[in-house]
Design a protein around this motif. Sequence first.
Motif, PDB file in Angstrom:
ATOM      1  N   GLN A   1       0.825  -1.212   0.000  1.00 50.22           N
ATOM      2  CA  GLN A   1       0.000   0.000   0.000  1.00 50.22           C
ATOM      3  C   GLN A   1       0.858   1.259   0.000  1.00 50.22           C
ATOM      4  N   MET A   2       1.997   1.229   0.669  1.00 53.17           N
ATOM      5  CA  MET A   2       2.899   2.377   0.639  1.00 53.17           C
ATOM      6  C   MET A   2       3.385   2.648  -0.777  1.00 53.17           C
ATOM      7  N   ILE A   3       3.749   1.595  -1.495  1.00 54.36           N
ATOM      8  CA  ILE A   3       4.212   1.778  -2.869  1.00 54.36           C
ATOM      9  C   ILE A   3       3.077   2.273  -3.750  1.00 54.36           C
ATOM     10  N   ASP A   4       1.857   1.767  -3.537  1.00 57.79           N
ATOM     11  CA  ASP A   4       0.699   2.284  -4.277  1.00 57.79           C
ATOM     12  C   ASP A   4       0.540   3.782  -4.028  1.00 57.79           C
ATOM     13  N   TRP A   5       0.684   4.184  -2.763  1.00 58.87           N
ATOM     14  CA  TRP A   5       0.522   5.603  -2.401  1.00 58.87           C
ATOM     15  C   TRP A   5       1.613   6.454  -3.043  1.00 58.87           C
ATOM     16  N   LEU A   6       2.840   5.963  -3.061  1.00 64.95           N
ATOM     17  CA  LEU A   6       3.937   6.704  -3.682  1.00 64.95           C
ATOM     18  C   LEU A   6       3.679   6.917  -5.168  1.00 64.95           C
ATOM     19  N   LEU A   7       3.155   5.905  -5.835  1.00 65.91           N
ATOM     20  CA  LEU A   7       2.853   6.024  -7.265  1.00 65.91           C
ATOM     21  C   LEU A   7       1.707   7.000  -7.503  1.00 65.91           C
ATOM     22  N   GLN A   8       0.664   6.913  -6.688  1.00 64.79           N
ATOM     23  CA  GLN A   8      -0.496   7.789  -6.860  1.00 64.79           C
ATOM     24  C   GLN A   8      -0.167   9.253  -6.613  1.00 64.79           C
ATOM     25  N   ASN A   9       0.796   9.528  -5.749  1.00 64.96           N
ATOM     26  CA  ASN A   9       1.139  10.904  -5.402  1.00 64.96           C
ATOM     27  C   ASN A   9       2.397  11.415  -6.105  1.00 64.96           C
ATOM     28  N   GLY A  10       2.843  10.682  -7.111  1.00 65.01           N
ATOM     29  CA  GLY A  10       3.973  11.136  -7.903  1.00 65.01           C
ATOM     30  C   GLY A  10       5.309  11.106  -7.195  1.00 65.01           C
ATOM     31  N   GLU A  11       5.410  10.334  -6.099  1.00 62.43           N
ATOM     32  CA  GLU A  11       6.669  10.241  -5.358  1.00 62.43           C
ATOM     33  C   GLU A  11       7.586   9.163  -5.920  1.00 62.43           C
TER      34      GLU A  11
ATOM     35  N   GLU B   1       8.211   6.736  -9.770  1.00 66.72           N
ATOM     36  CA  GLU B   1       7.795   6.545 -11.161  1.00 66.72           C
ATOM     37  C   GLU B   1       7.395   5.110 -11.462  1.00 66.72           C
ATOM     38  N   SER B   2       7.849   4.175 -10.645  1.00 68.05           N
ATOM     39  CA  SER B   2       7.532   2.763 -10.877  1.00 68.05           C
ATOM     40  C   SER B   2       7.537   2.046  -9.536  1.00 68.05           C
ATOM     41  N   ARG B   3       7.036   0.835  -9.534  1.00 68.31           N
ATOM     42  CA  ARG B   3       7.031   0.061  -8.291  1.00 68.31           C
ATOM     43  C   ARG B   3       8.460  -0.242  -7.850  1.00 68.31           C
ATOM     44  N   ARG B   4       9.331  -0.455  -8.802  1.00 64.46           N
ATOM     45  CA  ARG B   4      10.731  -0.695  -8.453  1.00 64.46           C
ATOM     46  C   ARG B   4      11.341   0.548  -7.783  1.00 64.46           C
ATOM     47  N   GLY B   5      11.015   1.721  -8.349  1.00 63.60           N
ATOM     48  CA  GLY B   5      11.510   2.951  -7.754  1.00 63.60           C
ATOM     49  C   GLY B   5      10.948   3.170  -6.359  1.00 63.60           C
ATOM     50  N   GLY B   6       9.655   2.844  -6.175  1.00 69.79           N
ATOM     51  CA  GLY B   6       9.052   2.959  -4.854  1.00 69.79           C
ATOM     52  C   GLY B   6       9.674   2.003  -3.853  1.00 69.79           C
TER      53      GLY B   6
END
Length: 407
Positions: free
Chosen positions: A156-166, A168-173
């Motif tokens: 869910q943290m990675i989903d949130w990072l992607l949704q808020n532009g923090e 660029e990809s799940r790997r980056g998150g």
Amino acid sequence: MERTGSVRRKAMTRQHKGEVMIAGEQLRLRLHDGKLIKDRRYHLRTYPNCFVAQELINWLVSHKEAPDRTTAVRLLQHLMDNDIIHHVCDKTPVFKDAKSLYRFRKDDGTFPFNTEVKIFMRGQRLYEQLVGDRSSILQLREEHGVAYQRSFPGCQMIDWLLQNGEAESRRGGLELCRALQEHGIIQHVSKKRNFFDSGLLYQFCINFRHRRRLSELLNEREQNGQNGDGGVTVTTQEDNHPDSPFVLRKTQPQDCSAFESVGPRIDLKQVNNGRRGSLNSLQLLSASFTPFAPLSANSVGRCNPTSVLRRTFTCEELLAPGAPFIKKVLTLIADALGWGFVVRGMAPCYVQAVDPGSPAAAAGVKVRQFVCQVNGHCVLYLDYKTVSRLVMMETRSLVLEVMEPLE
């Protein structure tokens, strides 16, 4: 197992350094409010934004931050060892109980914004956003029959990072979250697992809003030295402490018929009259402002659509070797009316106007300066709306890196 213990010890060390940074910043803001930090003259030379060692030690003892002068010196030496304060002439790495002048590195632009500090500030910003979100993923959850407050699943943290532009990809998150864990900002709830893009629960190790007492830092360091394999304690004290300079006051955009004022301890409001007039905030009519949008008949402030730039520059021109610019690091301390400057531009953004009586003017912000960094975060390729939102997250102090044209 030995490697896991080593990683945990490194995380604890970095977490303690983060706690020192927060405590040092809170102390700096309190000293500015108490006028202990000011320009001082010594041997026909003026030293800006500094304090006298003996005066600060007196203040720490009288405000019960230290039980005696010896402990106060130890506390300030600890801040000095962590690059929070230094002698104005850098003559000695030792803090002395004397009439010597010292300065916070954030007040003269010498604070080391290295990778470790940037990750810490990134973690602080994410924490503030998550805590301030009404539908935050930080919730009471259970893992193996144990309940954990303000925990979140890794996925869910990675989903949130992607949704808020923090990210660029799940790997980056995933890489960002692992960096936060390595730096002691987040951890698995049982302190036994690395970060994975899964349903495992994690928590923030640091409560950025908790008011720190300097004496706690020495005790914590001594405990960490004795218990090298000990766990990291998760702070669960009340977040909304009124003295915390890290409290994020979220506000909703209001009617764009006037400029808005953001102060450290006041709600967002329209300013009809006041010392600063239309230059009371960096926020350009919130995120909905467009440079050539006509103001309504009820407009209180006026804006000049003409750019102050003599010519436009691209980011590549600013960064080119030999470009006619000088880089400066400026530290702003907000007053009751906000920061006192206006930015424009899509990328790079620049200072359009500065109120002569504002914190921005006092710190050296000038028109036609290009904004490169906000509190260590690169904003050179961002537009004024994004830069405005980053600045509005800060309520008490702000460190800007700008590029000023050579005249």
